[in-house]
Design a protein around this motif. Structure first.
Motif, PDB file in Angstrom:
ATOM      1  N   THR A  29       0.919  -1.241  -0.152  1.00 41.42           N
ATOM      2  CA  THR A  29      -0.082  -0.119  -0.064  1.00 41.42           C
ATOM      3  C   THR A  29       0.772   1.153   0.126  1.00 41.42           C
ATOM      4  O   THR A  29       2.070   1.266   0.218  1.00 41.42           O
ATOM      5  CB  THR A  29      -0.832  -0.117   1.254  1.00 41.42           C
ATOM      6  OG1 THR A  29      -0.090   0.045   2.217  1.00 41.42           O
ATOM      7  CG2 THR A  29      -1.685  -1.169   1.490  1.00 41.42           C
ATOM      8  N   ILE A  30       0.520   2.361  -0.445  1.00 45.56           N
ATOM      9  CA  ILE A  30       1.013   3.638  -0.256  1.00 45.56           C
ATOM     10  C   ILE A  30       1.226   4.040   1.213  1.00 45.56           C
ATOM     11  O   ILE A  30       2.450   4.426   1.545  1.00 45.56           O
ATOM     12  CB  ILE A  30      -0.180   4.789  -0.778  1.00 45.56           C
ATOM     13  CG1 ILE A  30      -0.190   4.629  -2.261  1.00 45.56           C
ATOM     14  CG2 ILE A  30       0.491   6.024  -0.275  1.00 45.56           C
ATOM     15  CD1 ILE A  30      -0.592   5.851  -2.976  1.00 45.56           C
ATOM     16  N   LYS A  31       0.574   3.553   2.169  1.00 43.89           N
ATOM     17  CA  LYS A  31       0.812   3.914   3.370  1.00 43.89           C
ATOM     18  C   LYS A  31       2.199   3.128   3.861  1.00 43.89           C
ATOM     19  O   LYS A  31       3.082   3.500   4.635  1.00 43.89           O
ATOM     20  CB  LYS A  31      -0.256   3.202   4.285  1.00 43.89           C
ATOM     21  CG  LYS A  31      -0.426   3.664   5.635  1.00 43.89           C
ATOM     22  CD  LYS A  31      -1.516   2.884   6.588  1.00 43.89           C
ATOM     23  CE  LYS A  31      -2.825   3.347   6.262  1.00 43.89           C
ATOM     24  NZ  LYS A  31      -4.032   2.500   6.881  1.00 43.89           N
ATOM     25  N   LEU A  77      -7.358   9.486  -4.664  1.00 43.29           N
ATOM     26  CA  LEU A  77      -7.312   7.765  -5.413  1.00 43.29           C
ATOM     27  C   LEU A  77      -8.480   7.063  -4.523  1.00 43.29           C
ATOM     28  O   LEU A  77      -8.740   7.445  -3.245  1.00 43.29           O
ATOM     29  CB  LEU A  77      -6.044   7.234  -4.847  1.00 43.29           C
ATOM     30  CG  LEU A  77      -4.530   7.798  -5.577  1.00 43.29           C
ATOM     31  CD1 LEU A  77      -3.652   7.161  -4.715  1.00 43.29           C
ATOM     32  CD2 LEU A  77      -4.617   7.690  -7.055  1.00 43.29           C
ATOM     33  N   PRO A  78      -9.323   6.235  -5.424  1.00 40.69           N
ATOM     34  CA  PRO A  78     -10.288   5.583  -4.799  1.00 40.69           C
ATOM     35  C   PRO A  78      -9.981   4.818  -3.420  1.00 40.69           C
ATOM     36  O   PRO A  78     -10.996   4.790  -2.615  1.00 40.69           O
ATOM     37  CB  PRO A  78     -10.559   4.489  -5.907  1.00 40.69           C
ATOM     38  CG  PRO A  78     -10.123   5.203  -7.050  1.00 40.69           C
ATOM     39  CD  PRO A  78      -8.823   5.992  -6.563  1.00 40.69           C
ATOM     40  N   ASN A  79      -8.758   4.391  -3.273  1.00 37.61           N
ATOM     41  CA  ASN A  79      -8.359   3.557  -2.124  1.00 37.61           C
ATOM     42  C   ASN A  79      -7.658   4.602  -0.941  1.00 37.61           C
ATOM     43  O   ASN A  79      -7.106   3.830  -0.063  1.00 37.61           O
ATOM     44  CB  ASN A  79      -7.970   2.078  -2.417  1.00 37.61           C
ATOM     45  CG  ASN A  79      -8.958   1.232  -2.821  1.00 37.61           C
ATOM     46  OD1 ASN A  79     -10.345   0.828  -2.484  1.00 37.61           O
ATOM     47  ND2 ASN A  79      -8.636   0.706  -3.995  1.00 37.61           N
ATOM     48  N   GLY A  80      -7.219   5.751  -1.655  1.00 36.03           N
ATOM     49  CA  GLY A  80      -6.559   6.707  -0.674  1.00 36.03           C
ATOM     50  C   GLY A  80      -5.260   5.925  -0.201  1.00 36.03           C
ATOM     51  O   GLY A  80      -4.652   5.468  -1.115  1.00 36.03           O
ATOM     52  N   TYR A  81      -4.949   6.132   0.902  1.00 37.99           N
ATOM     53  CA  TYR A  81      -3.573   5.514   1.561  1.00 37.99           C
ATOM     54  C   TYR A  81      -3.632   3.874   1.465  1.00 37.99           C
ATOM     55  O   TYR A  81      -2.443   3.432   1.578  1.00 37.99           O
ATOM     56  CB  TYR A  81      -3.448   6.051   2.940  1.00 37.99           C
ATOM     57  CG  TYR A  81      -3.111   7.617   2.966  1.00 37.99           C
ATOM     58  CD1 TYR A  81      -1.814   7.833   3.296  1.00 37.99           C
ATOM     59  CD2 TYR A  81      -4.214   8.388   2.937  1.00 37.99           C
ATOM     60  CE1 TYR A  81      -1.260   9.078   2.995  1.00 37.99           C
ATOM     61  CE2 TYR A  81      -3.527   9.729   3.165  1.00 37.99           C
ATOM     62  CZ  TYR A  81      -2.145  10.156   3.075  1.00 37.99           C
ATOM     63  OH  TYR A  81      -1.903  11.437   3.326  1.00 37.99           O
ATOM     64  N   ASP A  82      -4.580   3.304   1.304  1.00 40.08           N
ATOM     65  CA  ASP A  82      -4.479   2.004   1.150  1.00 40.08           C
ATOM     66  C   ASP A  82      -4.455   1.447  -0.324  1.00 40.08           C
ATOM     67  O   ASP A  82      -4.578   0.011  -0.552  1.00 40.08           O
ATOM     68  CB  ASP A  82      -5.871   1.280   1.528  1.00 40.08           C
ATOM     69  CG  ASP A  82      -5.937   1.337   3.165  1.00 40.08           C
ATOM     70  OD1 ASP A  82      -4.839   1.200   3.805  1.00 40.08           O
ATOM     71  OD2 ASP A  82      -6.841   1.959   3.647  1.00 40.08           O
ATOM     72  N   THR A  83      -4.266   2.242  -1.204  1.00 43.63           N
ATOM     73  CA  THR A  83      -4.150   1.935  -2.607  1.00 43.63           C
ATOM     74  C   THR A  83      -3.050   1.283  -2.751  1.00 43.63           C
ATOM     75  O   THR A  83      -1.856   1.383  -2.258  1.00 43.63           O
ATOM     76  CB  THR A  83      -4.090   3.185  -3.599  1.00 43.63           C
ATOM     77  OG1 THR A  83      -4.873   3.986  -3.440  1.00 43.63           O
ATOM     78  CG2 THR A  83      -3.544   3.053  -5.142  1.00 43.63           C
ATOM     79  N   MET A  84      -2.933  -0.169  -3.480  1.00 43.86           N
ATOM     80  CA  MET A  84      -1.788  -0.945  -3.793  1.00 43.86           C
ATOM     81  C   MET A  84      -1.024  -0.311  -4.895  1.00 43.86           C
ATOM     82  O   MET A  84      -1.514  -0.016  -6.046  1.00 43.86           O
ATOM     83  CB  MET A  84      -2.310  -2.128  -4.228  1.00 43.86           C
ATOM     84  CG  MET A  84      -3.033  -2.884  -3.155  1.00 43.86           C
ATOM     85  SD  MET A  84      -1.806  -3.584  -1.733  1.00 43.86           S
ATOM     86  CE  MET A  84      -0.596  -4.707  -2.579  1.00 43.86           C
TER      87      MET A  84
END
Ligand code: DGT
Ligand code: MG
Length: 241
Positions: A96-98, A129-136
Motif C-alpha cells: 500500500t501507499i501507506k 485515489l479511490p482507495n486513498g492510503y490503502d491503494t496498492m
C-alpha cells in the motif's frame, strides 16, 4: 546521543578504482539547517560525494566528520538511519501507499504518515485515489506518475525524520504544477536539517548557503549564488550558457 548534522570533509581523496582519483582534495563544512549544493557536468563526482557521506564507499585518504566524529567510527546502520536520500530513483515496493511511506519506520502511526504526506504535498493526490492510503502499488510504483513517485519519496523522508537529507534531483521533468508541489514539499522537509543537493535545475540551487562547482573531482568554485555569478566563471556559464 542524537547526531546534530555537522558534516566536515577534510582533504578527502577518493577513487573507485586503484589509480583513478574521482574526488580530489575535497574540503567542506556544513551546519544543521544549511543547504549545500553540488553542480557540475556529468561524471564530475557529485553523486560520489554523497556515496561517501553514507559510507556506501569508504575513503582511504582524508577524513569525513559527523558532529566531529570520524564517520568510520560510527556504525554504518546508525549512520544511515540518520540520513534520507530523496527523489532520485525512489525504490517503491508492491504494497500500500501507506506501507511505502512508512518504509523503515515500522512504528510510524497512520497519523504520522498522513502528517508526513501533508508536509510533502503528497496528501492531495493520495486522498483523491479511490482507495486513498490503502491503494496498492505495483512493484516500483509503476501505477503512479513520475511526479507522484517523487512526492512519495519526500513523504517517506518526512516520516523518517532524518538529520541529513540528500537530495539527488531527477533529471526527468514533471509538469509545472507538480514541480511546484515538489519544490514546496522539499523546502519544508529541509527546514532544520543539513541538506546536500545534487541539482539539475539551477533554480533549486539559487537559495543554497553554499554552492560547490565540481569539475573532474575538484571543487573549482564555491560560494553563494550571487558570489558565483559575480565571479563570472563556470557557474556563471552554467547559468547563462
Ligand atoms: P552525473 O550524475 O552524471 O551528473 O555525474 P556525477 O557528478 O554524479 O558523477 P559520479 O560521482 O557518479 O561519477 C564520478 C566518476 O566516478 C565517473 O568517472 C564515474 C565514476 N563512478 C561513479 N560511480 C562508480 C562506481 O560505482 N564504480 C566505478 N568504478 N566508478 C564509478
Ligand atoms: Mg550523479
Amino acid at each position: 546521543i542524537p547526531l546534530r548534522g555537522y558534516i566536515t570533509f577534510k582533504d578527502v581523496n577518493f577513487g573507485y578504482d586503484e589509480g583513478k582519483r574521482v574526488l580530489k582534495n575535497i574540503n567542506l563544512y556544513a551546519k544543521p539547517g544549511q543547504k549545500i549544493a553540488f553542480v557540475g557536468s556529468t561524471g564530475a563526482g557529485k553523486t560520489t560525494v554523497t556515496n561517501l557521506i553514507n559510507r556506501f564507499y569508504e575513503i582511504n585518504d582524508g577524513t569525513i566528520l559527523f558532529d566531529g566524529i570520524d564517520i568510520r567510527r560510527i556504525n554504518k546502520h546508525d549512520l544511515r538511519s540518520t540520513m534520507s536520500i530523496v527523489l532520485q530513483d525512489v525504490h517503491l515496493f508492491e504494497g500500500t501507499i501507506k506501507d511505502n511511506i512508512r518504509y523503515g519506520r515500522l512504528d510510524a502511526t497512520d497519523e504520522e504518515i498522513i502528517e508526513a504526506a501533508k508536509l510533502a504535498n503528497a496528501h492531495y493526490f493520495i486522498k483523491n485515489l479511490p482507495n486513498g492510503y490503502d491503494t496498492m502499488l505495483t512493484a516500483d510504483g509503476m501505477n503512479l506518475s513520475q511526479g507522484e513517485r517523487q512526492l512519495l519519496s519526500i513523504a517517506r523522508a518526512a516520516v523518517a525524520d532524518p538529520t541529513i537529507l540528500i537530495l539527488d534531483e531527477a533529471t526527468s521533468s514533471v509538469d509545472t504544477r507538480t514541480e511546484k508541489l515538489i519544490v514546496e514539499g522539499m523546502d519544508k522537509l529541509m527546514e532544520g536539517r543539513t541538506t546536500f543537493v545534487i541539482a539539475h535545475r539551477l533554480s533549486t540551487v539559487r537559495d543554497s548557503d553554499a554552492i560547490m562547482v565540481l569539475e573532474h573531482g575538484e571543487i573549482i568554485e564555491r560560494g553563494d549564488h550571487e558570489e558565483l555569478m559575480n565571479l563570472k566563471g563556470r557557474y556563471y556559464e552554467l547559468n547563462t550558457g
